[in-house]
Design a protein around this motif. Structure first.
Motif, mmCIF file in Angstrom:
data_model
loop_
_atom_site.group_PDB
_atom_site.id
_atom_site.type_symbol
_atom_site.label_atom_id
_atom_site.label_comp_id
_atom_site.label_asym_id
_atom_site.label_seq_id
_atom_site.Cartn_x
_atom_site.Cartn_y
_atom_site.Cartn_z
ATOM 1 N N THR A 33 14.864 -9.772 -0.179
ATOM 2 C CA THR A 33 14.547 -8.914 -1.159
ATOM 3 C C THR A 33 12.920 -9.223 -1.560
ATOM 4 O O THR A 33 12.239 -8.393 -1.729
ATOM 5 N N VAL A 34 12.607 -10.277 -1.075
ATOM 6 C CA VAL A 34 11.212 -10.699 -1.434
ATOM 7 C C VAL A 34 10.299 -10.017 -0.170
ATOM 8 O O VAL A 34 9.336 -9.376 -0.737
ATOM 9 N N LEU A 35 10.633 -10.107 0.806
ATOM 10 C CA LEU A 35 9.939 -9.333 1.878
ATOM 11 C C LEU A 35 10.065 -7.762 1.824
ATOM 12 O O LEU A 35 8.873 -7.377 1.925
ATOM 13 N N THR A 36 11.083 -7.180 1.400
ATOM 14 C CA THR A 36 11.262 -5.871 1.138
ATOM 15 C C THR A 36 10.030 -5.546 -0.098
ATOM 16 O O THR A 36 9.422 -4.336 -0.069
ATOM 17 N N GLU A 37 10.143 -6.343 -1.247
ATOM 18 C CA GLU A 37 9.046 -5.999 -2.175
ATOM 19 C C GLU A 37 7.558 -5.990 -1.602
ATOM 20 O O GLU A 37 6.812 -5.180 -2.012
ATOM 21 N N LYS A 38 7.397 -7.180 -0.835
ATOM 22 C CA LYS A 38 5.987 -7.230 -0.239
ATOM 23 C C LYS A 38 5.694 -6.100 0.654
ATOM 24 O O LYS A 38 4.515 -5.588 0.799
ATOM 25 N N MET A 39 6.612 -5.442 1.298
ATOM 26 C CA MET A 39 6.392 -4.435 2.245
ATOM 27 C C MET A 39 6.123 -3.217 1.421
ATOM 28 O O MET A 39 5.590 -2.318 1.540
ATOM 29 N N ALA A 40 6.843 -3.058 0.340
ATOM 30 C CA ALA A 40 7.021 -1.757 -0.326
ATOM 31 C C ALA A 40 5.599 -1.696 -1.111
ATOM 32 O O ALA A 40 4.787 -0.877 -1.332
ATOM 33 N N ARG A 41 4.948 -2.903 -1.521
ATOM 34 C CA ARG A 41 3.786 -3.032 -2.252
ATOM 35 C C ARG A 41 2.716 -2.769 -1.228
ATOM 36 O O ARG A 41 1.695 -1.919 -1.586
ATOM 37 N N VAL A 42 2.828 -3.077 0.025
ATOM 38 C CA VAL A 42 1.711 -2.679 1.024
ATOM 39 C C VAL A 42 1.831 -0.988 1.318
ATOM 40 O O VAL A 42 0.665 -0.411 1.331
ATOM 41 N N ALA A 43 2.888 -0.384 1.236
ATOM 42 C CA ALA A 43 3.165 0.902 1.374
ATOM 43 C C ALA A 43 2.604 1.704 0.056
ATOM 44 O O ALA A 43 1.776 2.607 0.312
ATOM 45 N N ILE A 44 2.823 1.042 -0.967
ATOM 46 C CA ILE A 44 2.486 1.861 -2.222
ATOM 47 C C ILE A 44 1.008 1.865 -2.349
ATOM 48 O O ILE A 44 0.384 2.709 -2.638
ATOM 49 N N ASP A 45 0.486 0.650 -1.970
ATOM 50 C CA ASP A 45 -1.010 0.376 -1.923
ATOM 51 C C ASP A 45 -1.828 1.634 -0.985
ATOM 52 O O ASP A 45 -2.787 2.182 -1.415
ATOM 53 N N ALA A 46 -1.076 1.634 -0.009
ATOM 54 C CA ALA A 46 -1.745 2.613 1.074
ATOM 55 C C ALA A 46 -1.348 4.035 0.364
ATOM 56 O O ALA A 46 -2.538 4.830 0.756
ATOM 57 N N ALA A 47 -0.440 4.303 0.166
ATOM 58 C CA ALA A 47 -0.188 5.503 -0.470
ATOM 59 C C ALA A 47 -1.205 5.861 -1.654
ATOM 60 O O ALA A 47 -1.897 7.211 -1.913
ATOM 61 N N GLU A 48 -1.488 4.904 -2.468
ATOM 62 C CA GLU A 48 -2.435 5.132 -3.651
ATOM 63 C C GLU A 48 -3.727 5.309 -3.216
ATOM 64 O O GLU A 48 -4.600 6.198 -3.520
ATOM 65 N N LYS A 49 -4.449 4.593 -2.078
ATOM 66 C CA LYS A 49 -5.591 4.789 -1.372
ATOM 67 C C LYS A 49 -5.781 6.168 -0.914
ATOM 68 O O LYS A 49 -6.825 6.709 -0.849
ATOM 69 N N SER A 50 -4.689 6.494 0.076
ATOM 70 C CA SER A 50 -4.802 7.644 0.479
ATOM 71 C C SER A 50 -4.773 8.817 -0.174
ATOM 72 O O SER A 50 -5.394 9.775 0.030
ATOM 73 N N THR A 51 -4.076 8.850 -1.339
ATOM 74 C CA THR A 51 -4.143 9.921 -2.322
ATOM 75 C C THR A 51 -5.494 9.992 -3.043
ATOM 76 O O THR A 51 -6.096 11.130 -3.123
ATOM 77 N N ASP A 52 -6.129 8.649 -3.156
ATOM 78 C CA ASP A 52 -7.519 8.908 -3.887
ATOM 79 C C ASP A 52 -8.516 9.253 -2.892
ATOM 80 O O ASP A 52 -9.374 10.184 -3.262
#
Length: 148
Positions: A33-52
């Motif tokens: 679950t910790v690994l999944t959380e970290k991977m989700a954070r990477v994906a969310i950060d990328a989505a935020e930057k791409s949206t910007d």
């Protein structure tokens, strides 16, 4: 009739001497679950930057379109405005695609880093668990052989 060994009893005794450690299963679940959380954070950060990047690109493009819609006195002015718009569009595309590439590069580096860390941790835990299990199986086998 010859006396045969009771393999069922022997297997039950052997399994009873190797109890399951459910804390290891819980630890594995927590690590996942910790690994999944970290991977989700990477994906969310990328989505935020791409949206910007996309929003900025759209806003800049719309600002350039405004110049296209303005009335011109000379027909040559329309050609110049179209040429300027095309040049600006190519430049914006180049800059924004490079920005998207940087986001993708960061995602790739972060993902590899997370996977290497998880793999190293998993290898260490697996090595320790296999060593412990080997010791326990060896002890149980010796106990079973000694009981014969």
């Amino acid at each position: 009739m010859a006396k045969t060994q009771d393999f069922t009893k022997m297997m039950q005794d052997m399994m009873a001497s190797m109890p399951m450690d459910m804390s290891k299963m819980q630890d594995a679940f927590k690590a996942q679950t910790v690994l999944t959380e970290k991977m989700a954070r990477v994906a969310i950060d990328a989505a935020e930057k791409s949206t910007d990047i996309s929003a900025k690109w759209a806003k800049d493009s719309l600002a350039k379109v405004g110049a296209l819609t303005a009335s011109k006195a000379e027909p040559a002015d329309y050609a110049k405005v179209m040429s300027d718009f095309a040049s600006a569009s190519v430049e914006m595309a180049t800059e924004n695609l490079a920005a998207f590439a940087e986001v993708a590069k960061k995602v790739q580096m972060d993902t590899v880093e997370l996977m290497l860390a998880a793999g190293k941790e998993m290898t260490e835990e697996t090595t320790a668990a296999v060593k412990k299990a080997t010791d326990e199986v060896t002890a149980a086998a010796k106990k079973t052989v000694a009981a014969k």
